[in-house]
Design an enzyme around this catalytic site. Sequence first.
Site, PDB file in Angstrom:
ATOM      1  N   HIS A 193      22.947 -14.365  28.351  1.00  0.00           N
ATOM      2  CA  HIS A 193      23.160 -15.189  29.221  1.00  0.00           C
ATOM      3  C   HIS A 193      24.463 -15.795  29.587  1.00  0.00           C
ATOM      4  O   HIS A 193      25.394 -15.456  28.780  1.00  0.00           O
ATOM      5  CB  HIS A 193      22.445 -16.748  28.937  1.00  0.00           C
ATOM      6  CG  HIS A 193      20.880 -16.578  28.625  1.00  0.00           C
ATOM      7  ND1 HIS A 193      19.556 -16.804  29.340  1.00  0.00           N
ATOM      8  CD2 HIS A 193      20.511 -16.074  27.358  1.00  0.00           C
ATOM      9  CE1 HIS A 193      18.839 -16.708  28.505  1.00  0.00           C
ATOM     10  NE2 HIS A 193      19.099 -16.329  27.358  1.00  0.00           N
ATOM     11  N   TYR A 194      24.816 -16.147  30.819  1.00  0.00           N
ATOM     12  CA  TYR A 194      25.955 -16.822  31.168  1.00  0.00           C
ATOM     13  C   TYR A 194      25.360 -18.305  31.282  1.00  0.00           C
ATOM     14  O   TYR A 194      24.372 -18.497  31.775  1.00  0.00           O
ATOM     15  CB  TYR A 194      26.781 -16.447  32.171  1.00  0.00           C
ATOM     16  CG  TYR A 194      26.419 -16.386  33.537  1.00  0.00           C
ATOM     17  CD1 TYR A 194      25.726 -17.645  34.324  1.00  0.00           C
ATOM     18  CD2 TYR A 194      26.216 -15.376  34.281  1.00  0.00           C
ATOM     19  CE1 TYR A 194      25.130 -17.446  35.648  1.00  0.00           C
ATOM     20  CE2 TYR A 194      25.944 -15.344  35.688  1.00  0.00           C
ATOM     21  CZ  TYR A 194      25.462 -16.511  36.265  1.00  0.00           C
ATOM     22  OH  TYR A 194      25.130 -16.395  37.594  1.00  0.00           O
ATOM     23  N   THR A 195      26.275 -19.250  31.039  1.00  0.00           N
ATOM     24  CA  THR A 195      25.977 -20.758  31.096  1.00  0.00           C
ATOM     25  C   THR A 195      25.674 -21.210  32.585  1.00  0.00           C
ATOM     26  O   THR A 195      24.903 -22.123  32.642  1.00  0.00           O
ATOM     27  CB  THR A 195      26.782 -21.492  30.201  1.00  0.00           C
ATOM     28  OG1 THR A 195      28.192 -21.363  30.828  1.00  0.00           O
ATOM     29  CG2 THR A 195      27.003 -21.376  28.933  1.00  0.00           C
ATOM     30  N   ASP A 253      21.584 -13.921  35.415  1.00  0.00           N
ATOM     31  CA  ASP A 253      22.739 -13.710  34.554  1.00  0.00           C
ATOM     32  C   ASP A 253      22.538 -12.981  33.370  1.00  0.00           C
ATOM     33  O   ASP A 253      21.355 -12.458  33.253  1.00  0.00           O
ATOM     34  CB  ASP A 253      22.675 -15.226  33.814  1.00  0.00           C
ATOM     35  CG  ASP A 253      21.440 -15.739  33.125  1.00  0.00           C
ATOM     36  OD1 ASP A 253      20.592 -15.910  33.730  1.00  0.00           O
ATOM     37  OD2 ASP A 253      21.548 -16.148  32.091  1.00  0.00           O
ATOM     38  N   HIS A 256      19.120 -11.770  30.924  1.00  0.00           N
ATOM     39  CA  HIS A 256      18.249 -12.865  31.205  1.00  0.00           C
ATOM     40  C   HIS A 256      17.370 -12.278  32.516  1.00  0.00           C
ATOM     41  O   HIS A 256      16.334 -12.585  32.851  1.00  0.00           O
ATOM     42  CB  HIS A 256      18.747 -14.032  31.396  1.00  0.00           C
ATOM     43  CG  HIS A 256      18.032 -15.363  31.489  1.00  0.00           C
ATOM     44  ND1 HIS A 256      18.490 -16.490  31.947  1.00  0.00           N
ATOM     45  CD2 HIS A 256      16.506 -15.462  31.551  1.00  0.00           C
ATOM     46  CE1 HIS A 256      17.329 -17.319  31.820  1.00  0.00           C
ATOM     47  NE2 HIS A 256      16.272 -16.602  31.441  1.00  0.00           N
ATOM     48  N   GLU A 270      24.230 -17.684  24.923  1.00  0.00           N
ATOM     49  CA  GLU A 270      24.612 -18.100  25.977  1.00  0.00           C
ATOM     50  C   GLU A 270      26.458 -17.769  25.827  1.00  0.00           C
ATOM     51  O   GLU A 270      26.785 -18.088  24.943  1.00  0.00           O
ATOM     52  CB  GLU A 270      24.501 -19.553  26.069  1.00  0.00           C
ATOM     53  CG  GLU A 270      23.114 -20.023  26.436  1.00  0.00           C
ATOM     54  CD  GLU A 270      22.971 -19.825  27.924  1.00  0.00           C
ATOM     55  OE1 GLU A 270      23.654 -19.672  28.815  1.00  0.00           O
ATOM     56  OE2 GLU A 270      21.492 -20.292  28.248  1.00  0.00           O
TER      57      GLU A 270
END
Length: 224
Positions: free
Chosen positions: A24-26, A137, A127, A89
């Site tokens: 994921h990215y946040t 993401d 994700h 993340e």
Amino acid sequence: MTAAYPSRNHGDRRGQRPELIVLHYTGMANAAVARARLCDSRAEVSAHWLIGEAGIAEALVPETRRAWHAGAGAWQGRGDVNSRSIGIEIANPGDRPFTSRQMDALTELLRGIMSRWHIGPASVIAHSDLAPGRKIDPGPRFDWQRLAHEGLALWPDDGPDTPLSDSLDAIGYPACDEPLRLAAFRLRFRPWAGGPETIADRRRAAGAARSYQEHAQPCPPIST
């Protein structure tokens, strides 16, 4: 790398074990803001690991526990991804490249997780892969080719011109509107591509389907 496990947002794995790793990215301003949310019991979200801008990997939830990072979605015909995955993340608002320190930390972290849980490169996913149309993401700026070069993910050669839907089924994308599946596939394997389906999409998807089949791992049985 730290292992303080500060988030209380986790539960039992419901009889499953980690067989996927979801990246994921946040989507937040910085790692500190993301950490606060991932550890806030009111938010009801979490991840096992958070990689900050400087390349420090923080353990937020024990890998033996079910973190709340994937949400609704499925991969290769199986739902409840939270119960059978480890979530990572990476601090990034979603509008910039990931730093070299972050990618270095991620490769080290992935090697450890994959070794501990016997997870192969075909089981490291985005994700956006498991939730087409709902999540994007880690996005088109993420360097999947680097991970593949290190043996930590898949990046295929092109294959023959075969029906796109068949290939996306074989890779593992969940059933939904075909434009949403195409967009999710492009985020992962043809970043920045747009417009109607093309032969380039079909050939890349066919190559990916072949690669996923070659690297397939047997899924452990679902507990009842």
